[in-house]
Every structure is written in structure tokens, then in C-alpha cells.
Design an enzyme around this catalytic site. Structure first.
Site, PDB file in Angstrom:
ATOM      1  N   ALA A  28      -2.953   5.416  -1.490  1.00 16.72           N
ATOM      2  CA  ALA A  28      -1.832   4.609  -1.177  1.00 16.72           C
ATOM      3  C   ALA A  28      -1.758   4.097   0.265  1.00 16.72           C
ATOM      4  O   ALA A  28      -1.019   3.056   0.761  1.00 16.72           O
ATOM      5  CB  ALA A  28      -0.544   5.304  -1.779  1.00 16.72           C
ATOM      6  N   GLY A  64      -3.764   1.553   1.067  1.00 13.52           N
ATOM      7  CA  GLY A  64      -3.479   0.498   0.343  1.00 13.52           C
ATOM      8  C   GLY A  64      -2.171  -0.519   0.387  1.00 13.52           C
ATOM      9  O   GLY A  64      -1.776  -1.560   0.516  1.00 13.52           O
ATOM     10  N   ASP A  65      -1.227   0.565   0.964  1.00  8.90           N
ATOM     11  CA  ASP A  65       0.103  -0.226   1.504  1.00  8.90           C
ATOM     12  C   ASP A  65      -0.104  -1.173   2.649  1.00  8.90           C
ATOM     13  O   ASP A  65       0.410  -2.107   2.717  1.00  8.90           O
ATOM     14  CB  ASP A  65       0.932   1.020   1.969  1.00  8.90           C
ATOM     15  CG  ASP A  65       2.335   0.194   2.550  1.00  8.90           C
ATOM     16  OD1 ASP A  65       2.850  -0.271   2.041  1.00  8.90           O
ATOM     17  OD2 ASP A  65       2.797   0.745   3.758  1.00  8.90           O
ATOM     18  N   CYS A  66      -1.111  -0.825   3.489  1.00  9.78           N
ATOM     19  CA  CYS A  66      -1.433  -1.712   4.454  1.00  9.78           C
ATOM     20  C   CYS A  66      -2.266  -2.856   3.969  1.00  9.78           C
ATOM     21  O   CYS A  66      -1.940  -4.063   4.239  1.00  9.78           O
ATOM     22  CB  CYS A  66      -2.358  -1.057   5.448  1.00  9.78           C
ATOM     23  SG  CYS A  66      -2.823  -2.173   7.036  1.00  9.78           S
TER      24      CYS A  66
END
Length: 129
Positions: A19, A22-24
């Protein structure tokens, strides 16, 4: 496409590590979509970006891609959604926050497995109005 040529085994990473990256990845996709849509002031771009990367918006995004996910992708999403974050969200419910973490874990896993075509496919399904 990855930027660092160091081997990684995403299936051995914690869902919160997935995550984290993945946020980036998700943020970059939203930013690119906004920049390519129109040339506008950076403050406007930032204001628009925040609307799409919030936990509430990512929960809506998940509802758009859920029917498209493979069993393996659903499993990665569930690992992210069920991770103990130790964080209490301010602007979203616990459920929305956990769903957003699952979406971010999925995009992180796809990035680390170098599945750019699938990232594009899922993001296009989200971005379509």
C-alpha cells in the site's frame, strides 16, 4: 516499468508495504490524468488531485474495478484491506480507509510485478466518467 532494478518479491512484502508504494503509484496516475487533461494552475491541480486520492474516492474506485479483478488481484486487495493500519482516519469511515488501503496494496503489487498494462487497464476503468 520499474525505476529501480533491484529484485523484489511482492508476495513476501507486507500488505502495508504494498500500500505504501501503491499510494504513490495511484497518486501519480491521478496527477498524470489531470495534467494531460488540461494546462491549469498547480493549486487547481492539487485541489483536484485530493478529490481522487481520498479514501472515499478510492472506495468508489474499487466499486468500479471489483468486477474486473482476477482471483489473485482480489486476494491482494483483501490482504491490504484487512491489514492492521494502526491509524484512525479523520475524513473517512474505517471501512472506507481499509478499502482504500486495499486499492493501494493492489496498485503497489501490480507495480512491483511490473504489470503496467494491467495498471493502465484498471485505472482507465476508474477514470472513465
Amino acid at each position: 516499468m520499474r525505476f529501480i532494478d533491484k529484485p523484489v518479491e511482492p508476495e513476501h512484502l507486507s500488505p502495508l508495504n504494498l500500500a505504501f508504494i501503491g499510494d504513490c503509484v495511484y497518486d501519480m496516475l491521478v496527477r498524470e490524468a489531470l495534467v494531460t487533461a488540461a494546462n491549469r494552475p498547480v493549486n487547481d491541480l492539487h485541489r483536484e488531485c485530493v478529490k481522487y486520492v481520498s479514501a472515499k474516492a478510492q472506495t468508489v474506485a474499487y466499486s468500479k474495478i471489483e468486477p474486473l479483478l482476477t482471483e489473485e488481484e482480489k486476494s491482494v486487495f483483501r490482504r491490504g484491506r484487512n491489514a492492521k493500519t494502526g491509524h484512525t482516519p479523520k475524513s473517512a469511515s474505517q471501512g472506507e480507509y481499509h478499502t482504500a488501503t486495499g486499492v493501494e496494496a493492489l496498485f503497489g503489487w501490480l507495480y512491483l510485478t511490473e504489470n503496467a498494462d494491467r495498471i493502465k487497464e484498471l485505472f482507465n476503468a476508474i477514470w472513465e466518467e
